[in-house]
Design an enzyme around this catalytic site. Structure first.
Site, PDB file in Angstrom:
ATOM      1  N   SER A  20       0.681   8.984 -20.134  1.00  0.00           N
ATOM      2  CA  SER A  20       0.927   8.969 -21.319  1.00  0.00           C
ATOM      3  C   SER A  20       2.147   8.124 -21.607  1.00  0.00           C
ATOM      4  O   SER A  20       2.260   7.315 -22.639  1.00  0.00           O
ATOM      5  CB  SER A  20       0.583  10.166 -21.899  1.00  0.00           C
ATOM      6  OG  SER A  20      -0.390  10.784 -21.889  1.00  0.00           O
ATOM      7  N   ARG A  44       9.833  11.008 -25.526  1.00  0.00           N
ATOM      8  CA  ARG A  44       9.241  12.503 -25.410  1.00  0.00           C
ATOM      9  C   ARG A  44       8.747  12.696 -26.810  1.00  0.00           C
ATOM     10  O   ARG A  44       7.679  13.457 -26.876  1.00  0.00           O
ATOM     11  CB  ARG A  44      10.109  13.162 -24.883  1.00  0.00           C
ATOM     12  CG  ARG A  44       9.927  14.705 -24.580  1.00  0.00           C
ATOM     13  CD  ARG A  44       8.813  14.915 -23.559  1.00  0.00           C
ATOM     14  NE  ARG A  44       9.154  14.301 -22.395  1.00  0.00           N
ATOM     15  CZ  ARG A  44       8.422  14.276 -21.109  1.00  0.00           C
ATOM     16  NH1 ARG A  44       7.290  14.985 -21.308  1.00  0.00           N
ATOM     17  NH2 ARG A  44       8.745  13.542 -20.247  1.00  0.00           N
ATOM     18  N   HIS A  47       5.563  11.017 -27.315  1.00  0.00           N
ATOM     19  CA  HIS A  47       4.499  11.568 -26.602  1.00  0.00           C
ATOM     20  C   HIS A  47       3.972  13.117 -27.236  1.00  0.00           C
ATOM     21  O   HIS A  47       2.712  13.410 -27.026  1.00  0.00           O
ATOM     22  CB  HIS A  47       5.054  12.030 -25.278  1.00  0.00           C
ATOM     23  CG  HIS A  47       4.262  12.728 -24.085  1.00  0.00           C
ATOM     24  ND1 HIS A  47       4.393  14.043 -23.849  1.00  0.00           N
ATOM     25  CD2 HIS A  47       3.213  12.352 -23.392  1.00  0.00           C
ATOM     26  CE1 HIS A  47       3.451  14.281 -23.122  1.00  0.00           C
ATOM     27  NE2 HIS A  47       2.727  13.453 -22.778  1.00  0.00           N
TER      28      HIS A  47
END
Length: 218
Positions: A20, A44, A47
């Protein structure tokens, strides 16, 4: 709109995460709007949400990532404005540093104080949290009243936390409270401009900082 790729035969959690993050890197080529550890944080957050609009919305005060990592390394207490945000912060990444994650929303004393004051529990929980010893990180992903209360208490003389993660989501005072936070040169903060935010994003910010802190000790 990125093309949807065929189903990938990846089932291990770490491999899924790595794939990812690699996809995000490929879809945001360099030069990126953020560099170094700031990109680690923003990546992050993307994500967590699959929301590339965050590329235009995440804001950092000068040195905020560094200060957040230092606070985690020092065993900071991380205070969240919701149980959801508390659950979004993985203890396994904070345990090596002795950090605790606290949420006062369900504390009976907080509930009683909020009722007596005609205020929200999120706002009154800030008062209880500010009495905790040691470095503090405030993680606010839901309640603008908590962020406004924190800024008010600091203006009134309360000690500033090591870091404020200001990401309340919504339509009433969410954007305004974050805009106020982002004027503060006296605080270390990471924020999301506008209406977007939420407990998952606020928790993911701490997750990113804990990963960065862990990488320093690996």
């Amino acid at each position: 709109m990125p093309h949807t790729s065929p189903i990938q035969p990846i089932f291990a959690p770490d491999a899924i995460e790595a794939a990812s993050l690699a996809i995000i890197d490929s879809e945001v080529p360099e030069p990126r709007p953020y560099d170094g550890p700031r990109w680690d944080v923003v990546r992050r957050l993307i994500h967590t949400t699959a929301d590339f609009e965050l590329l235009d919305l995440v804001r950092f005060s000068e040195g905020s990532v560094r200060e957040g990592i230092r606070a985690i390394e020092a065993g900071a207490t991380i205070v969240t404005d919701t149980e959801m945000a508390r659950c979004a912060i993985p203890p396994r990444r904070l345990a090596p540093f002795g950090c605790a994650v606290r949420c006062f929303m369900n504390d009976p004393e907080v509930a009683a104080a909020a009722k007596a004051a005609g205020s929200t529990r999120a706002a009154l929980a800030v008062d209880f949290a500010l009495d905790l010893p040691g470095p503090l990180i405030f993680v606010i992903g839901n309640a603008p009243t908590a962020l406004l209360r924190l800024l008010s208490r600091i203006d009134g003389g309360a000690s500033a936390p090591a870091l404020v993660v200001g990401m309340p989501v919504g339509f009433v005072n969410a954007a305004q409270s974050k805009a106020l936070l982002m004027t503060r040169a006296d605080l270390a903060w990471i924020a999301i401009a506008g209406r977007k935010g939420g407990s998952a994003l606020a928790g993911a910010t701490i997750n990113a900082l804990a990963i960065l802190a862990g990488a320093k000790t690996a």
